[in-house]
Design an enzyme around this catalytic site. Structure first.
Site, PDB file in Angstrom:
ATOM      1  N   LYS A 218      40.077  53.963  43.480  1.00 12.03           N
ATOM      2  CA  LYS A 218      40.647  52.826  44.214  1.00 12.03           C
ATOM      3  C   LYS A 218      42.162  52.988  44.386  1.00 12.03           C
ATOM      4  O   LYS A 218      42.850  53.405  43.450  1.00 12.03           O
ATOM      5  CB  LYS A 218      40.354  51.553  43.403  1.00 12.03           C
ATOM      6  N   GLY A 219      42.676  52.672  45.560  1.00 15.08           N
ATOM      7  CA  GLY A 219      44.099  52.797  45.852  1.00 15.08           C
ATOM      8  C   GLY A 219      44.979  52.137  44.794  1.00 15.08           C
ATOM      9  O   GLY A 219      44.764  50.988  44.453  1.00 15.08           O
TER      10      GLY A 219
ATOM     11  N   LEU B 177      43.674  45.714  48.616  1.00  9.95           N
ATOM     12  CA  LEU B 177      44.174  46.696  47.658  1.00  9.95           C
ATOM     13  C   LEU B 177      44.426  46.141  46.269  1.00  9.95           C
ATOM     14  O   LEU B 177      45.370  46.542  45.579  1.00  9.95           O
ATOM     15  CB  LEU B 177      45.421  47.376  48.229  1.00  9.95           C
TER      16      LEU B 177
ATOM     17  N   ASN C 170      44.253  57.932  44.984  1.00 10.27           N
ATOM     18  CA  ASN C 170      44.704  57.346  46.243  1.00 10.27           C
ATOM     19  C   ASN C 170      45.874  56.415  45.940  1.00 10.27           C
ATOM     20  O   ASN C 170      45.784  55.565  45.059  1.00 10.27           O
ATOM     21  CB  ASN C 170      43.505  56.572  46.839  1.00 10.27           C
TER      22      ASN C 170
ATOM     23  N   ASN D  92      47.590  56.992  51.010  1.00 17.72           N
ATOM     24  CA  ASN D  92      47.024  55.999  51.900  1.00 17.72           C
ATOM     25  C   ASN D  92      48.141  55.355  52.713  1.00 17.72           C
ATOM     26  O   ASN D  92      48.902  54.538  52.206  1.00 17.72           O
ATOM     27  CB  ASN D  92      46.282  54.955  51.057  1.00 17.72           C
TER      28      ASN D  92
ATOM     29  N   CYS E 267      45.810  51.650  55.278  1.00 18.27           N
ATOM     30  CA  CYS E 267      44.965  50.508  54.949  1.00 18.27           C
ATOM     31  C   CYS E 267      45.342  49.321  55.805  1.00 18.27           C
ATOM     32  O   CYS E 267      46.488  48.875  55.800  1.00 18.27           O
ATOM     33  CB  CYS E 267      45.087  50.116  53.490  1.00 18.27           C
TER      34      CYS E 267
ATOM     35  N   LYS F 265      45.778  60.406  54.188  1.00 16.12           N
ATOM     36  CA  LYS F 265      44.636  59.684  54.767  1.00 16.12           C
ATOM     37  C   LYS F 265      45.067  58.907  55.998  1.00 16.12           C
ATOM     38  O   LYS F 265      45.941  58.045  55.940  1.00 16.12           O
ATOM     39  CB  LYS F 265      44.043  58.734  53.722  1.00 16.12           C
TER      40      LYS F 265
ATOM     41  N   GLY G 119      33.667  58.213  57.391  1.00 20.29           N
ATOM     42  CA  GLY G 119      33.345  57.134  58.330  1.00 20.29           C
ATOM     43  C   GLY G 119      31.865  57.008  58.599  1.00 20.29           C
ATOM     44  O   GLY G 119      31.307  57.730  59.417  1.00 20.29           O
TER      45      GLY G 119
ATOM     46  N   THR H 294      31.145  53.161  52.185  1.00 21.24           N
ATOM     47  CA  THR H 294      30.146  52.100  52.233  1.00 21.24           C
ATOM     48  C   THR H 294      28.773  52.569  51.744  1.00 21.24           C
ATOM     49  O   THR H 294      28.028  51.800  51.137  1.00 21.24           O
ATOM     50  CB  THR H 294      30.074  51.552  53.679  1.00 21.24           C
TER      51      THR H 294
END
Ligand SMILES: Cc1cc2nc3c(=O)[nH]c(=O)nc-3n(C[C@H](O)[C@H](O)[C@H](O)COP(=O)(O)OP(=O)(O)OC[C@H]3O[C@@H](n4cnc5c(N)ncnc54)[C@H](O)[C@@H]3O)c2cc1C
Ligand SMILES: Cc1cc2nc3c(=O)[nH]c(=O)nc-3n(C[C@H](O)[C@H](O)[C@H](O)COP(=O)(O)OP(=O)(O)OC[C@H]3O[C@@H](n4cnc5c(N)ncnc54)[C@H](O)[C@@H]3O)c2cc1C
Ligand SMILES: Cc1cc2nc3c(=O)[nH]c(=O)nc-3n(C[C@H](O)[C@H](O)[C@H](O)COP(=O)(O)O)c2cc1C
Ligand SMILES: Cc1cc2nc3c(=O)[nH]c(=O)nc-3n(C[C@H](O)[C@H](O)[C@H](O)COP(=O)(O)O)c2cc1C
Ligand code: FES
Ligand code: FES
Lengths: 260, 304, 304, 260
Positions: free
Chosen positions: B50-51, B78, B104, B132, B135, B170, B248, B271
């Site tokens: 996770k960022g 975030l 990230n 990142n 976002c 990214k 994606g 996802t």
């Protein structure tokens, strides 16, 4: 943790009322391992369809160890539950669970189990557990009308010994709101534990009662969920002092952490 | 009829080599540990946590997610525990498990990115940094850098100057020409680019007559965006010399093959993991079977 | 409990007034006549005919369409019969039927757009011109104008100078900031903007190891894109003073309400009609019922 | 035109082989109005799912006027057909049709009806029509193996009088390709009409035969379709001299317009 992603066979699927269904799914792990208040994430899409994309969270309504089975009680509210309602006996559903923390089950004094609307699902599970443990409890169910799920009311009146039902239209039990019934009971039982699940207005009304009488309480919350296992942080809920994540910190919380 | 050899799944992203091209995307696999009883993380090429920002962030007000047709709209904002807690509480476990960990990072200013990279440069167990700049779910900072080649260049260069760690930038899909941004990252010293982050999108609750998400806008991910993401990966793969990581809407191995054919050296699943925790593992198996069945010896032979 | 009044569905797009806000999108309702035995076209606000160029165009090589998750990827390549045949063979029927007809035009150069507008200006039965500067499926011309505010301004102004007909400029979503493009169209004299056209995208046939579409790239439409299109309509509605026509993934009345709440004065249905010819009619009925049920007297009261 | 978009009840749905199904749908209009070679666009998605998004085109395999019904014969090849294969009797499907032009049915001389693989569907319809009209015809069906759809082969052998089957593995009828069988028949019937549907390689092989003997022919083509009614121009096919649109110019074409 016992959680697992598995295909569960539909053992039974019955309509309880115009929009409410009870589905019985096979899983030894969940039947044996689930605690009242825990939930599962069910994948409802058929075939290779990618829509609806996300799984749907449902409370475990009760388990049946003799059949290696557990039950889900749900209302058709949108696309996912509408597709779910068409599943036939013998088909399989992908089920991730059991998830979440569940209700406190080691309290010795009187407890009041309060369910409103479809929030009765985890409350039924808890009531059945308390009944089998012969723990002092009373289950209070508040619904709009018996017409919402007549078949379920029959099951509850048969299976749950210490049950009191209130209905807004008076079609079953006491006419009125569940909170009125609750208040008249707790007045004389301040050293009790209230455990509840239901719509937010009901929870807020209960929060007023518990504050008035200084009673301990636990509640179960809902939020949109993507993963159900703490990956996405999507199921946030603004508690009194901090944001909680319903799937991993809950769905059951100390009521006083959530409402003032 | 099938050849029974074992294809080589390893892939290189500039300075790092992964055991296979399947990586879990940032924000969809927590800090790894949340998934550990459900999947064997070591079976994957890597995970991107996770960022992380300098300070802990509380994230956006709920509701934060809503489903859309074949898509997921999120405005997590975030939320994260901050770099110090990450290094102290999360990184050691990842290192002990032998999980290839990509971190990230997200900042509000160039200086934030610099400081984050300097801290990670000294930490133990970081395989690479993913910057990142894309976002869509936070108001200040972050995304605005990713909107222009200048911003992208500046952030990338700042991080490059601070650390010798492998550096992935990214990219945001919310731009007119993504190849221009990718080239800026390459020119500033990125070892690889990953794309795409989520598409800026929204949903309206017609009963309440207001946006569904607490944040009004959110980022769209999932199968819905796959055809657009794939096109961007195809374009960027042809525009830069550094490796491309395709992201994606990948939820099954066939999707991964499409991205690898389009030119990606590795892929990330976001996802897909939220829907099925074992998605990544199944994609690895599917890629292996496909290579074997078609007689490809290495992943890079898939490239068109 | 329901109020039983009849809401007013009319909507105005600058100089034109439509009997309701539901319009069929260009390229998905042919020249109208193809649909005439399946739906009552007069029940709709208007239809936008297939994009017309000066000369007939053969379109792209097949395959031209492929389904994606909740989406349709097309590379028709603007096949059309050309402006002369359109005016001679198609327009008279539309006029006789009393169908409000918007003509979508496409050229390779500013001069093409000028000539097309001049011809339509003299034709009988054209309710408005929709200038397509946003089709991703042709190599030259068209889309490149829509990529920059300058190109958008130039085409819009050229058309404006040629005709007094109501002028709608159709915007591409494949840009960094769509509000800038919308403002350029407004400044050059557009009466309305419509958005979005399709998203540039692709799909790969992994068995054949090549892009599925004959044209490599195509345009993505359908429910998949709705959340992104809705966000763009929300943004543009707040950035310009002229009416906005919302397009993108509308397949049911609830989608249309979302766009009208986001700020659109009318909506167009594309892919929805391809899936169900009577989609537009059902959306009109759904909007009427929703207004009635909620007690809104006019469509514009939906706006947030 | 008779075309219409309607909900059709599933009257029967049977497996014909490992991946092949025959579904019988109720529709008076299609039962009475459809011509051999016409097709329908079927919406396969369940509940409110939007994926798969597009309808699927299927030839009408035959009609049964006595039951107000028509049949579709299909193979499971992807997501849409896989979802379709799970539909139960009594459920409803949205069907748009009948669509397209259909085969020529007013030819007096001998005709050869050639179907390959699942391309036999419209050919069966045509054969049944010719049989009832007692028009001179012969139906030649080429398949890979009887194992692909054993139940269907039994139906065909019972229902179609003038039928000849070829199979690549010799499991039924003559071992070999349908085109070999066809060539030996047409040699003596140059003034015939060949009407065919099947895979492109088969069509190309037939095109060589017709060129050799100077025979008239009609073929039915397939392409990905979004609308099926001429709106999207997506179903383009590159014919000899021009691009045709399969849904509105076809699906049946003069063979010589398509292949050299
Ligand atoms: C822990 C937990 C336990 C639950 N237990 C039950 C139960 O026992 N019985 C029951 O009928 N319902 C229960 N719900 C609510 C149930 O998850 C939703 O009714 C269901 O997801 C609606 O799906 P849909 O596709 O029909 O609706 P849609 O509105 O079409 O769903 C759209 C999206 O919103 C989400 N969503 C919509 N309503 C809710 C909601 N109330 N809570 C969470 N997500 C929602 C859906 O999951 C989906 O992602 C529970 C929710 C949670 C979080
Ligand atoms: C006029 C016509 C008549 C047909 N008649 C029959 C029939 O009688 N029996 C039968 O089994 N099949 C028939 N087909 C082919 C059938 O339409 C496809 O097999 C089916 O659409 C596959 O859908 P899917 O979702 O399972 O496959 P997927 O591959 O998942 O489908 C993806 C997309 O490609 C399209 N597609 C894939 N294959 C074909 C194909 N061969 N032709 C057209 N579109 C395709 C689908 O419609 C869908 O839009 C016919 C096709 C046409 C055009
Ligand atoms: C819930 C959620 C949270 C995310 N958080 C982050 C993040 O912290 N940092 C980041 O770079 N991308 C984040 N993303 C973007 C994903 O990493 C990925 O780029 C995007 O979801 C597209 O991939 P997918 O379609 O496979 O999900 C997040 C995505 C989702 C769905
Ligand atoms: C098959 C097809 C053909 C199209 N042709 C045109 C066209 O000629 N001109 C144009 O401006 N837009 C064209 N479009 C774009 C649509 O008008 C619309 O902007 C887009 O499809 C998004 O809307 P939807 O999601 O409702 O389909 C086409 C779209 C499709 C699917
Ligand atoms: S639903 Fe993903 S973290 Fe709770
Ligand atoms: S399928 Fe749309 S025109 Fe033929």
């Amino acid at each position: 943790m016992l959680r697992k992603d598995q295909w569960c066979k539909v053992l039974n699927h019955e309509k309880m009322g115009p929009e409410v269904y009870l589905i019985c799914l096979e899983s030894k792990e969940i039947a044996l391992g689930a605690r009242p208040g825990q939930f599962v994430m069910i994948s409802v899409n058929r075939g290779d369809s990618k829509d609806p994309l996300l799984r749907r969270p449902f409370s475990i309504a009760w388990t049946d160890e003799s059949r290696d089975a557990f039950y889900i009680l749900y209302r058709v509210v949108g696309r996912g539950t509408s597709i779910l309602s068409k599943i036939k006996n013998g088909e399989f559903l992908k089920v991730l669970g059991p998830l979440g923390n569940g209700f406190n089950t080691i309290w010795d004094e009187q407890r009041f189990l309060v369910g409103g609307g479809l929030g009765i699902a985890p409350i039924i599970f808890l009531a059945k557990k308390m009944q089998s443990k012969q723990a002092p409890h009373k289950c209070i169910i508040g619904i709009r009308s018996k017409e919402d799920f007549p078949a379920l009311i029959d099951i509850l009146q048969k299976d749950i010994t210490h049950i009191e039902i209130t209905s807004e239209d008076g079609s079953v039990g006491i006419k009125g709101l569940v909170t009125t019934a609750l208040e008249s009971l707790v007045k004389n039982h301040r050293n009790c534990l209230i455990q509840t699940c239901g719509p937010i207005p009901m929870l807020k009304a209960i929060s007023e009662i518990v504050t008035r009488y200084g009673i301990k309480w636990e509640l179960s919350l809902e939020a949109n969920m993507a993963c159900g296992v703490g990956l996405c942080l999507g199921c946030a809920f603004e508690g009194k002092n901090r944001i909680v994540h319903i799937c991993k910190d809950g769905p059951v919380f100390d009521g006083n952490e959530i409402f003032a | 009829m099938e050849t029974k050899f074992s294809p080589d799944l390893t892939t290189t992203l500039g300075p790092i080599s992964l055991k296979n091209p399947v990586v879990l995307a940032s924000g969809t696999c927590g800090y790894g540990i949340e998934l550990s009883d459900l999947v064997e993380l070591k079976a994957l090429g890597a995970i991107v946590v996770k960022g992380i920002s300098l300070e802990p962030r509380p994230g956006n007000p709920p509701p934060r997610i809503i489903e859309t047709p074949c898509g997921l709209l999120n405005a997590i904002g975030l939320e994260n525990i901050g770099i110090d807690a990450f290094i102290e509480k999360k990184l050691p476990w990842l290192r002990e498990q032998g999980i290839t960990t990509i971190v990230n990072i997200l900042g509000n200013s160039i200086d934030d990115y610099k400081r984050l990279s300097a801290i990670l440069d000294k930490a133990d167990g970081v395989a690479a940094i993913e910057v990142n700049i894309s976002c869509p779910n936070v108001k200040e900072g972050g995304v605005s850098f990713g909107k222009t080649p200048e911003g992208t260049h500046a952030v990338t260069k700042a991080v490059r100057d601070e650390t010798g760690l492998p550096l992935i930038v990214k990219l945001s899909p919310n731009v007119g020409d993504i190849t221009v941004i990718a080239k800026a990252a390459q020119d500033a010293g990125a070892d690889a680019v990953s794309l795409v982050n989520t598409f800026l999108a929204m949903a309206i609750d017609i009963e309440k007559k207001r946006p569904v998400l607490g944040n009004t806008f959110g980022g769209l991910s999932g199968p819905a965006i796959k055809p657009i993401a794939l096109r961007m990966v195809w374009e960027v793969s042809r525009a830069v010399q550094i490796p491309v990581i395709g992201i994606g809407g990948i939820t099954q191995w066939q999707d991964a093959i499409e991205f690898l054919m389009a030119g990606a050296s590795a892929i990330q699943i976001g996802t897909g993991t939220l829907i099925s925790p074992d998605c990544g593992k199944k994609v690895v198996d599917g890629i292996r079977d496909f290579l074997r069945q078609k007689g490809y010896k290495r992943v890079e032979e898939l490239r068109i």
